[in-house]
Scaffold this active site. Sequence first.
Site, PDB file in Angstrom:
ATOM      1  N   SER A 163      -6.633   8.877  -8.627  1.00 18.40           N
ATOM      2  CA  SER A 163      -6.603   7.635  -7.847  1.00 18.40           C
ATOM      3  C   SER A 163      -7.980   7.177  -7.379  1.00 18.40           C
ATOM      4  O   SER A 163      -8.220   5.975  -7.242  1.00 18.40           O
ATOM      5  CB  SER A 163      -5.670   7.786  -6.643  1.00 18.40           C
ATOM      6  OG  SER A 163      -6.004   8.928  -5.886  1.00 18.40           O
ATOM      7  N   HIS A 173     -10.494   7.978  -2.039  1.00 18.43           N
ATOM      8  CA  HIS A 173     -10.329   6.579  -2.427  1.00 18.43           C
ATOM      9  C   HIS A 173     -11.545   5.747  -2.037  1.00 18.43           C
ATOM     10  O   HIS A 173     -11.999   4.896  -2.806  1.00 18.43           O
ATOM     11  CB  HIS A 173      -9.079   6.000  -1.764  1.00 18.43           C
ATOM     12  CG  HIS A 173      -7.809   6.620  -2.256  1.00 18.43           C
ATOM     13  ND1 HIS A 173      -6.587   6.384  -1.669  1.00 18.43           N
ATOM     14  CD2 HIS A 173      -7.567   7.473  -3.305  1.00 18.43           C
ATOM     15  CE1 HIS A 173      -5.652   7.064  -2.312  1.00 18.43           C
ATOM     16  NE2 HIS A 173      -6.227   7.735  -3.302  1.00 18.43           N
TER      17      HIS A 173
END
Length: 401
Positions: free
Chosen positions: A142, A194
């Site tokens: 991610s 992230h």
Amino acid sequence: MSNVSSEASIGTRLKVWFDGIPFATRSILALCSGIYLMGILIGFDNMGSVCIQPSSVVKNLEVYRVFTAVVFHVGLLHIFFNMLAFVPIGGTLERTLGTVMFGYLILVIVVMSSFFSISMAHLLLYTGIYPRAMVECTIGFSGVIFGLVVVNTQLSGASHYSIFGFFEVPAKFYAWVLLLFWQLLLPGVSFIGHLSGILVGQLYVWGLLTWLMLSNDFVNKIERSFACGICLRQPNFVLTSAAGPQLPTQQPGGSGSGGSGGFAGMWRSLQGWSPLRSGPEPFDGQSRTVGGDAAGPSLPWAGPGAAAPAVPQSKPSPPKPNGKDPATFQTPGGGVTAFTGKANFIGDPGTDPEGPSVPSAAGGGREEVLLEMGFHPESVKAALEASGGDLDQAANILSQK
């Protein structure tokens, strides 16, 4: 009987979908999915040994974690949603940048985001804000996806993006709002991982990673190499365009130093706090799938309302004495290529009247034409000898190997 037909139909649709994914994106999808399935089969669940844990990377020099962390996932939903988000974004970017440049961009995001993640963990430790950051694990693809979201947003030219249909935000804030939205929705996800991916993507589109990127000349050499020639024959391997994609982090024919690139370019960008704007617009040009059509994603050629550059019309090549054009042949990917003294895309029978000249297919130019397609030099010579110098037959011989 109906169940068999239904299953066959679903299987066919999945195969068509999978075959339509570009080469690098498909390889990453297969790699992550394969590792997850293999972990289930052998019962591997020690994610603490493969994740990014800043204390282990720094103190024990377990650098391998930088690469293992992005391909391992902790559950079915984890890998499902990551790949569901990655495939459309990755496919779009790979078709635009080319397989080689896209793969290298993935590598840069992986390494740089890990560096930022470890650096932020040390900062949180030394400031006393969150010391546990040093022992927390970051795992999954991610972080890379968030970096690609930033690049894809820059490429799309859209002014606004929708957050799952709830509300719209300006494109430049999309990745940041998405970061906060996911953190509120799933507090257990890695905020630092992230955030690190977004920072790398932002530096990339601002043109501050020029010194890390490959030059167009080097990318072209890779595509002509024997090793890449094997990959080039695979379905949906995407070549860079004849002029090469003009990226904020890549100068045509340059080596990443001097001119608008390198540290001088970084300094000028920092002074203006804006993307590099010297020369052509960022992302000018596009790539082509071997044997594919001329369609490609829309690029931000200019501001709102401006027209895209005109596509030059094809000119028919003059007839040959023997009634056959030796410079027109079938490529390994199925597209037809016509070499008429001008540079043109593989899969496009037309030529660019304003494009740079390339060697003619006559004489020694035949060998250069085949080398441009990625065939090995020795195989090219043997094929030309076997075909008596006929480019069409030589290309067919090499394609059947």
